[in-house]
Design an enzyme around this catalytic site. Structure first.
Site, short mmCIF file in Angstrom:
data_model
loop_
_atom_site.label_atom_id
_atom_site.label_comp_id
_atom_site.label_asym_id
_atom_site.label_seq_id
_atom_site.Cartn_x
_atom_site.Cartn_y
_atom_site.Cartn_z
N GLY A 1 0.82 -1.21 0.00
CA GLY A 1 0.00 0.00 0.00
C GLY A 1 0.85 1.26 0.00
O GLY A 1 2.01 1.23 -0.38
N ALA A 2 0.23 2.39 0.42
CA ALA A 2 0.86 3.72 0.31
C ALA A 2 1.37 3.88 -1.12
O ALA A 2 2.54 4.17 -1.37
CB ALA A 2 1.97 3.91 1.34
N GLU B 1 3.70 6.57 -7.69
CA GLU B 1 3.81 6.42 -9.15
C GLU B 1 4.59 5.16 -9.53
O GLU B 1 4.33 4.55 -10.56
CB GLU B 1 4.44 7.69 -9.73
CG GLU B 1 4.20 7.94 -11.20
CD GLU B 1 2.74 7.80 -11.64
OE1 GLU B 1 2.54 7.31 -12.75
OE2 GLU B 1 1.82 8.17 -10.88
N HIS C 1 4.48 2.23 -8.02
CA HIS C 1 3.51 1.12 -8.01
C HIS C 1 2.58 1.21 -9.24
O HIS C 1 2.25 0.21 -9.86
CB HIS C 1 2.60 1.18 -6.77
CG HIS C 1 3.32 0.95 -5.47
ND1 HIS C 1 3.43 1.92 -4.51
CD2 HIS C 1 3.92 -0.15 -4.97
CE1 HIS C 1 4.08 1.43 -3.47
NE2 HIS C 1 4.39 0.18 -3.72
N ASP D 1 13.89 -2.45 -5.07
CA ASP D 1 14.19 -3.52 -4.10
C ASP D 1 14.85 -4.66 -4.87
O ASP D 1 14.29 -5.74 -5.03
CB ASP D 1 12.89 -3.98 -3.43
CG ASP D 1 12.27 -2.86 -2.62
OD1 ASP D 1 12.89 -2.43 -1.65
OD2 ASP D 1 11.19 -2.38 -2.99
O1 PAF Z 1 8.01 -4.67 -1.85
C1 PAF Z 1 7.04 -4.74 -1.07
O2 PAF Z 1 6.18 -3.86 -1.02
C2 PAF Z 1 6.90 -5.96 -0.17
O3 PAF Z 1 8.14 -6.40 0.26
C3 PAF Z 1 6.08 -7.10 -0.79
C4 PAF Z 1 6.77 -7.67 -2.01
C5 PAF Z 1 4.69 -6.59 -1.17
C6 PAF Z 1 5.91 -8.23 0.21
O4 PAF Z 1 5.24 -7.81 1.35
#
Ligand code: PAF
Length: 278
Positions: free
Chosen positions: A29-30, A33, A35, A150
């Site tokens: 969540g939160a 752009e 995402h 990440d």
């Molecule tokens: O990258 C993230 O937001 C989190 O690590 C994930 C992949 C949704 C797992 O909780």
């Protein structure tokens, strides 16, 4: 757009429509752009896109960090609502995924988790792998979209699907940055205005490190970065590592194009990470 809070309802609806391809964008969540770009890419590639919104407790090594993590479901849903395409959101409670026991499974990712985020956030990747495996089992996507911000997580998830033979294609997506260079992150919302104004220094420093690559060794560049942040005491440098893109182990000699520079810093209490091709 449909919103599901229970896995059984989502599974029942999914079984009815028999989509040829389902793309999953797992999030906590939160939404920003970065995402939204993942969701747009998933919409281009798939008939149905599932966006999971779940702040996963087992990947936090500090109760304070979990408590302070931004939770903005209403505005997240509004952002997704604006996109065109078939989007279903899965926003479960912890018990829907973890049943009685909120615990991570003891995975072993070897060298992939022994450095950087794995070394600095105890149990983090066990928690990530546990929840990602649960999401894959429950939602059965054909592909899943992960941002390169990440990068270590992306490698861990790729290793997870290989190890557990999960039939999901992992799609890496590039880092999305603000116009001042700061990598988009849900944690940016937590920065105070002074720290937000300083945060682009992280990316600028990575760029400066890259410019040093022709003349200096990875070890020399690392000590330059350490000295640089000593002159900027608002930042607490956790690590700067130039690593091999495959093993994620620190490299002493650059290996063609297979290197990446990774950084983690704290600005106030907010921990930020970034990385670039090196
Ligand atoms: O990258 C993230 O937001 C989190 O690590 C994930 C992949 C949704 C797992 O909780």
């Amino acid at each position: 757009m449909k919103v599901f809070y229970h896995k059984n309802e989502l599974k029942a609806s999914k079984n009815k429509i028999l989509a040829k391809s389902t793309g999953l964008v797992p999030t906590m969540g939160a939404l920003h752009e970065g995402h939204i770009m993942l969701v747009k890419k998933a919409l281009e590639d798939n008939e149905l896109v599932l966006v999971s919104i779940f702040v996963n407790p087992t990947q936090f090594d500090s109760p304070n960090d979990l408590e302070n993590y931004p939770k903005t479901l209403e505005s997240d849903l509004q952002k997704l609502e604006k996109l065109k395409g078939k989007i279903w959101v899965y926003a479960p409670s912890a018990s829907d995924l973890y049943l009685e026991s909120i615990k991570a499974k003891p995975f072993n990712f070897g060298s992939l988790e022994s450095t950087m985020e794995g070394a600095n956030r105890k149990g983090h990747f066990q928690g990530v792998a546990t929840i990602v495996q649960k999401l894959f089992e429950v939602l059965e996507p054909t592909s899943a979209y992960f941002g390169e911000k990440d990068f270590q997580q992306l490698k861990i998830v790729t290793a997870l699907v290989e190890k557990e033979k999960i039939p999901v294609k992992i799609i890496p997506c590039p880092i999305i940055r603000h116009s001042d260079g700061l990598a988009m992150s849900s944690r940016n919302k937590l920065l105070n205005p002074k720290h937000r104004a300083m945060a682009p220094i992280i990316y600028q420093t990575l760029q400066k490190a890259l410019a040093l690559k022709e003349k200096y060794s990875p070890a020399q560049i690392e000590s330059w970065i350490i000295d640089f942040f000593q002159l900027h005491p608002e930042f607490e440098l956790e690590y700067f590592t130039i690593a091999d893109t495959e093993s994620l182990q620190k490299t002493s000699v650059l290996n063609g194009t297979k290197n990446r520079a990774f950084i983690a810093v704290k600005l106030g209490n907010i921990r930020l990470i970034d990385n670039i091709k090196f």
